[in-house]
Write a protein that holds these residues in place. Sequence first.
Motif, PDB file in Angstrom:
ATOM      1  N   CYS A 131       2.004  -3.619  -6.893  1.00 17.90           N
ATOM      2  CA  CYS A 131       1.298  -3.316  -5.656  1.00 17.90           C
ATOM      3  C   CYS A 131       0.569  -3.668  -5.414  1.00 17.90           C
ATOM      4  O   CYS A 131      -0.676  -4.355  -6.314  1.00 17.90           O
ATOM      5  N   ALA A 132      -0.817  -2.696  -4.289  1.00 16.32           N
ATOM      6  CA  ALA A 132      -1.667  -3.525  -3.630  1.00 16.32           C
ATOM      7  C   ALA A 132      -3.282  -2.880  -4.651  1.00 16.32           C
ATOM      8  O   ALA A 132      -2.592  -2.101  -5.609  1.00 16.32           O
ATOM      9  N   LYS A 142      -5.600  -0.726  -4.571  1.00 18.85           N
ATOM     10  CA  LYS A 142      -6.097   0.772  -4.535  1.00 18.85           C
ATOM     11  C   LYS A 142      -4.515   1.578  -4.591  1.00 18.85           C
ATOM     12  O   LYS A 142      -5.039   2.511  -5.037  1.00 18.85           O
ATOM     13  N   THR A 143      -3.887   0.742  -4.851  1.00 17.77           N
ATOM     14  CA  THR A 143      -1.904   1.768  -5.527  1.00 17.77           C
ATOM     15  C   THR A 143      -1.842   1.884  -6.538  1.00 17.77           C
ATOM     16  O   THR A 143      -0.772   2.033  -6.797  1.00 17.77           O
ATOM     17  N   ASP A 184      -5.418  -6.901  -3.297  1.00 14.56           N
ATOM     18  CA  ASP A 184      -5.715  -6.568  -2.237  1.00 14.56           C
ATOM     19  C   ASP A 184      -5.792  -7.226  -0.884  1.00 14.56           C
ATOM     20  O   ASP A 184      -6.900  -7.013  -0.495  1.00 14.56           O
ATOM     21  N   PRO A 185      -4.692  -7.491  -0.409  1.00 11.47           N
ATOM     22  CA  PRO A 185      -3.119  -7.405  -0.310  1.00 11.47           C
ATOM     23  C   PRO A 185      -2.209  -8.199  -1.239  1.00 11.47           C
ATOM     24  O   PRO A 185      -3.413  -9.044  -1.680  1.00 11.47           O
ATOM     25  N   HIS A 190       0.876  -1.358   0.261  1.00 14.34           N
ATOM     26  CA  HIS A 190       0.360  -0.416  -0.038  1.00 14.34           C
ATOM     27  C   HIS A 190       0.840   0.985  -0.087  1.00 14.34           C
ATOM     28  O   HIS A 190       0.305   2.275   0.139  1.00 14.34           O
TER      29      HIS A 190
END
Length: 232
Positions: free
Chosen positions: A113-114, A116-117, A136-137, A92
């Motif tokens: 990356c996760a 959300k990011t 995510d994760p 994240h």
Amino acid sequence: MQTSEARPYVVLSCAMSLDGYLDDASDERLVLSNREDLDRVDGMRAGCDAILVGANTIRRDNPRLMVRAPEHRERRAERGLPPPAKVAILGHGDIDPQSRFFTHGDAQKIVYCATKTARRNHVRLGGRAEVVDGGDPVDAGFVLADLAGRGVRRLLVEGGGTVHTMFLTAGLVDELQLVIAPFFVGDGRAPRFVGDGHFPWHPGHRATMVDVRQMDDVVLLRYALSDRFEAS
């Protein structure tokens, strides 16, 4: 424990103190290994298709993740092989795009990356690396499957503790190479080899030791952690 052939052969390599620390709590990198072992690790890098670290390792150590010795690089070139790809698991957070991971060498660079990011880091890294949504994760099994699809057959995982824990608890490591330095750190603020988790190896299921080697003042412990272990 997952032993599918549809993923790279995974070697997890690290050096730690007698009390299980990867570093101390200072701003300076703690050298746990010695010249002979560093050359051995450089040879392992040269024999792998990719080298993987976590974001905290990039932030703390600012590694280049390159094969250092000219003779090792030349042997790869003679075989028509590119430099080992550099792989990072970001989760994240963010990584400085000026880190040596990105700015040194011409190896392929991949950052997982996760979800959300992923978009934010795609913009932030500005084309310095391919940014991949890893879930995510971030899921270690997905990372390995994706790397296999890119032709990675042998992966070297070099840390840090969060990444070690992720791959080991998932049963996705085939071989552990653990170097023990002859001193203690004794500081609970410092990063450890692994964190808390449910590991496949426990008092009722011991890991198989396959080699012990002394290199001056450090010792290498080599363990087979899956039925895919290669005794070379």
